[in-house]
Every structure is written in structure tokens, then in C-alpha cells.
Design an enzyme around this catalytic site. Structure first.
Site, PDB file in Angstrom:
ATOM      1  N   SER A 238      11.615   3.907 -10.383  1.00 36.17           N
ATOM      2  CA  SER A 238      11.501   3.235  -9.769  1.00 36.17           C
ATOM      3  C   SER A 238      13.268   3.021  -9.454  1.00 36.17           C
ATOM      4  CB  SER A 238      11.631   1.667  -9.385  1.00 36.17           C
ATOM      5  OG  SER A 238      11.407   1.102 -10.850  1.00 36.17           O
TER       6      SER A 238
ATOM      7  N   HIS B  14       6.219   3.503  -5.021  1.00 33.07           N
ATOM      8  CA  HIS B  14       7.299   4.299  -4.542  1.00 33.07           C
ATOM      9  C   HIS B  14       6.521   5.394  -3.407  1.00 33.07           C
ATOM     10  CE1 HIS B  14      10.661   1.326  -5.685  1.00 33.07           C
ATOM     11  NE2 HIS B  14       9.777   1.328  -6.213  1.00 33.07           N
TER      12      HIS B  14
ATOM     13  N   LYS C 276       6.768  -2.308   0.120  1.00 35.00           N
ATOM     14  CA  LYS C 276       7.582  -1.473   0.097  1.00 35.00           C
ATOM     15  C   LYS C 276       7.370  -0.346   1.581  1.00 35.00           C
ATOM     16  CE  LYS C 276       8.478  -1.580  -4.240  1.00 35.00           C
ATOM     17  NZ  LYS C 276       8.733  -2.597  -5.761  1.00 35.00           N
TER      18      LYS C 276
HETATM   19  C1  LIG Z   1       8.205  -3.457  -6.054  1.00 37.72           C
HETATM   20  C2  LIG Z   1       7.296  -2.787  -7.556  1.00 37.72           C
HETATM   21  C3  LIG Z   1       6.023  -3.359  -8.749  1.00 37.72           C
HETATM   22  C4  LIG Z   1       5.655  -4.729  -8.159  1.00 37.72           C
HETATM   23  O1  LIG Z   1       5.146  -4.990  -6.823  1.00 37.72           O
HETATM   24  P1  LIG Z   1       5.778  -6.037  -5.609  1.00 37.72           P
HETATM   25  O2  LIG Z   1       4.150  -6.399  -4.982  1.00 37.72           O
HETATM   26  O3  LIG Z   1       7.127  -6.422  -5.258  1.00 37.72           O
HETATM   27  O4  LIG Z   1       5.343  -7.498  -6.613  1.00 37.72           O
HETATM   28  C5  LIG Z   1       6.060  -3.072  -9.090  1.00 37.72           C
HETATM   29  N1  LIG Z   1       5.722  -1.147  -9.560  1.00 37.72           N
HETATM   30  C6  LIG Z   1       6.987  -0.452  -8.718  1.00 37.72           C
HETATM   31  C7  LIG Z   1       7.133   0.788  -9.465  1.00 37.72           C
HETATM   32  C8  LIG Z   1       7.850  -0.908  -8.059  1.00 37.72           C
HETATM   33  O5  LIG Z   1       9.156  -1.166  -7.745  1.00 37.72           O
END
Ligand SMILES: *Cc1c(COP(=O)(O)O)cnc(C)c1O
Length: 390
Positions: A182, A210, A242
Site C-alpha cells: 500500500s 489494492h 478502494k
Molecule cells: C485499506 C486496506 C485494508 C483495510 O481495509 P478497510 O476496509 O479500509 O478496513 C487492508 N489491507 C490493505 C492492504 C489496505 O490497503
């Protein structure tokens, strides 16, 4: 007053954080989410959302969301295992399983909870959890909460992973990795990880937060990107907050894994189900992900345009084919200054500092969206040039 007897100590820690340039604070957005947003009262061109496909404010999603809320109410009322599991949740899980070619899908209220739940539900005290050092905080925290022994390996270092796999264990071993990291935007080498796992009888959990929606011809994510065969596919965790532009998350696996999670994953059992309207809107979003491949194509074109422009400026871009395009600055304060200079020109980028990234690698985290235009990327590059190169 709701203070604590050790408030003085907390105040000292807060002051130290501020001095170190590591204080976090909210910014206030007013109005619609999108690439042009109003933040702290100023209109900005934003390169720091995870709305990669530009779906968070899409009309189809809003219509379905409102219609479902009209029929079912806003709250789901209860946990999934009580009365919170609606037809909308059922349909979304079935559509995801079909789309990904997996036996079963289980919905969670967030990705953070999904990761914690999988690790909690699948591992016990004799087991070993191997994690890439740059995995998302939710995986690392899941490892801390789990009774399994947690070991980390150097970022995407397959020799290091192999050494870990060769260590003796009494129980089972699970490898957990982000598919797209990320803060760096690079990819985990999933084919090699799957091969090593099968040689050592380990399981694999891939966090595709992602990748889902972005990678693969129809947006199925990393498994499709790497063309992994179905016998070599990992357990997948994907999120809706996302690329899909809604909220919540899912785990895709076989029947046995999903049934085990339903019995044992505490972050599944002991929490209120996500609202049905969110599930219905997510299903509408999934349809757009599948049918509107132009969104992925446009995003890829913008990524290519950005990388080429940034390379011409001599900026330290990273080996990322994803919409996460970081530029490492190094020093925390310099990164903050550059971020501020860009904001003064109306461009918003993420300024990411330790402990989110390793010491000495503070960076600008630029994320692209299919809702950006070529002209937006040109404006971004011009602003970067002035803020960094001059
Ligand atoms: C955003 C994210 C999460 C968490 O997801 P949410 O639904 O926002 O709690 C988990 N893993 C990665 C790699 C992320 O980027």
C-alpha cells in the site's frame, strides 16, 4: 472531565510527536468525494484517494443505495449470524464467488476486520504465520492478536521466505502477503510464493485491497493478473472501500475455510453486519467493474503518463504498475514542506512518514483515479517539478 490520571504523560508524548513532525490530524472535507474536493475550505485537485476507478460517487451506486435503504432501513440491525444477513449480502457474496471463480465468499464489515478474522479463525497456538515486513497494519495486527507464532521476512525476498519455511514447526504454516503494497505500489511475486508454499505445505492469504477491481482483465485482481491456476490460488481478502468505491470487505476461499471462519472468526461473529444498502451498492459497483473496462484502461494510460513524466523530471519513482505511485523524499520535514508547497498550488498528495513507512523514507504517496484527466496529470507533474526540483 473524562481525563486520565496519566494525562500529563500523554501530553508530553503528544508534544514530542509534534516536534518530530509526526503529529496526525484530521482534515475536513466538505461536499462530494472525487478528484476535485474541498478540503479545509480550499478547493483541491486530489491525488490521495483510493477511489481508483472513480466509482465512490457514481450515480448507479447512489440509486441502489438509496432504494435499498428505503426498503430495508439504514442499519442491518444485528450481526450476520443473528438477523443481519440480508438478501443483498447473500447476492453480493454469490456474485463475488462467481466472478472470482472461488467456491465461497464471506463478507466482513471492513478489511481491517477481515484480516484479523482470517488469522484468528484459521491459526492456533502451534501454528506459524509468516508475513512480509511491509504488509498492511491490519495483517500485522491480526498476527499480534493471534496465538500463532508470527515471523516476518524481508520485503518480497523469496530466499528469506524460504528460510522461514524451512524452520521447524509443530503445527501449520500460513504465509500472509499484500498483493499490492500500500505504501510502495509494488507487487508481491505471487507465483513464486504459491510454489514455495506448496513445496512446504503452507497456506497463503493474499490481501488484495489494492488489486481487486484494478488488476486482471475484468478487474478480478491479483490472481487474474498473475494467471494463477485454480489449484494454485490463495485465500483472497479484498476490500470494497478502494476500487469499488463503497465500504466493507470479503474473504474468498473454499467451503471448508469459509465454514471455519463463520464458526471461529471473532471479528465476523461479534460485530454488526454491514448495512444491506452498502452490500447492494457494492453489487452495483461490481457490475460496473466487470463491464466498464475503460476505467482500468484509462487508469493504466494515466499511470503510464505519470511515470514517463516523472522519470523525465528525474524524480525517484518506484517500480509500480499500480495507481499507487510514491515518490520517496527521505527526510520527514522536507516531505512535509513539499506537500505544503503543492497544496499552496491546489494539488493534494499524501505525505507519508514513519512509522507508516521505514525511517528515512518519508514520501509523497500519489494515487491516480480513472476520474483524473490527462490535463490533471500534467498539472500534477508541473507542480511536482516546482516543489521538488526548484
Ligand atoms: C485499506 C486496506 C485494508 C483495510 O481495509 P478497510 O476496509 O479500509 O478496513 C487492508 N489491507 C490493505 C492492504 C489496505 O490497503
Amino acid at each position: 472531565m473524562a481525563s486520565l490520571p496519566w494525562s500529563k504523560a500523554l501530553e508530553n508524548e503528544l508534544a514530542a510527536r509534534q516536534l518530530a513532525g509526526r503529529y496526525r490530524s484530521h482534515r475536513l472535507r466538505r461536499g462530494a468525494q472525487g478528484v476535485r474536493i474541498e478540503i479545509d475550505g480550499k478547493k483541491m485537485l486530489s491525488f490521495c484517494s483510493n477511489d481508483y476507478l472513480g466509482l465512490a460517487n457514481h450515480n448507479d451506486l447512489k440509486k441502489v443505495f438509496m432504494a435499498t435503504a428505503e426498503q430495508e432501513g439504514v442499519g442491518s440491525g444485528a450481526a450476520h449470524l443473528l438477523t443481519g444477513h440480508s438478501q443483498a449480502h447473500h447476492d453480493l457474496a454469490a456474485a463475488l464467488a462467481d466472478f472470482l471463480g472461488y467456491q465461497r465468499v464471506l463478507l466482513f464489515s471492513s478489511g481491517y476486520m477481515a484480516n484479523i478474522g482470517v488469522l484468528d479463525g484459521l491459526l492456533g497456538k502451534n501454528d506459524v504465520l509468516l508475513q512480509d515486513k511491509l504488509n498492511h497494519a491490519s495483517l500485522l495486527d491480526g498476527g499480534r492478536l493471534s496465538t500463532a507464532t508470527q515471523r516476518r521476512y524481508a520485503h518480497t525476498d523469496m530466499a528469506a521466505l524460504e528460510r522461514r519455511l524451512e524452520q521447524d514447526t509443530m503445527g501449520h504454516t500460513l504465509i500472509a502477503t499484500d498483493s499490492v503494497f500500500s505504501m510502495d505500489g509494488d507487487l508481491a511475486p505471487l507465483p513464486e510464493i504459491m510454489d514455495l508454499a506448496s513445496q512446504h505445505q503452507a497456506g497463503v492469504l493474499v490481501d488484495d485491497a489494492h488489486g481487486f477491481g484494478v488488476l486482471g482483465d475484468a478487474g478480478q485482481g491479483s490472481v487474474a493478473h498473475w494467471k494463477l491456476s485454480s489449484e494454485k490460488s490463495p485465500i483472497i481478502m479484498g476490500t470494497f472501500g478502494k476500487a469499488l468505491g463503497t465500504a466493507g470487505a470479503f474473504v474468498a476461499a473454499d467451503e471448508t475455510v469459509i465454514e471455519t471462519l463463520i464458526q471461529q472468526a471473532r471479528s465476523y461473529v461479534y460485530t454488526t453486519a454491514q448495512p444491506a444498502a452498502i452490500a447492494a451498492a457494492t453489487l452495483a459497483s461490481l457490475k460496473l467493474v466487470q463491464t466498464e473496462s475503460w476505467r482500468r484502461e484509462k487508469l493504466q494510460a494515466l499511470i503510464a503518463q505519470f511515470k514517463q513524466g516523472a522519470a523525465q523530471l528525474g524524480l525517484a519513482i518506484m517500480p509500480s504498475i499500480t495507481p499507487i505511485q510514491p515518490i520517496v523524499i527521505g527526510d520527514d520535514k522536507r516531505a512535509i514542506d513539499i506537500g505544503r508547497a503543492m497544496e499552496a498550488k491546489g494539488i493534494l498528495v499524501g505525505v507519508i512518514r514513519p512509522p507508516t513507512v521505514p525511517e528515512g523514507s518519508a514520501r509523497l504517496r500519489i494515487t491516480l483515479s480513472a476520474n483524473h484527466s490527462e490535463a490533471d496529470v500534467i498539472q500534477l507533474l508541473d507542480t511536482l517539478e516546482h516543489a521538488i526540483c526548484h
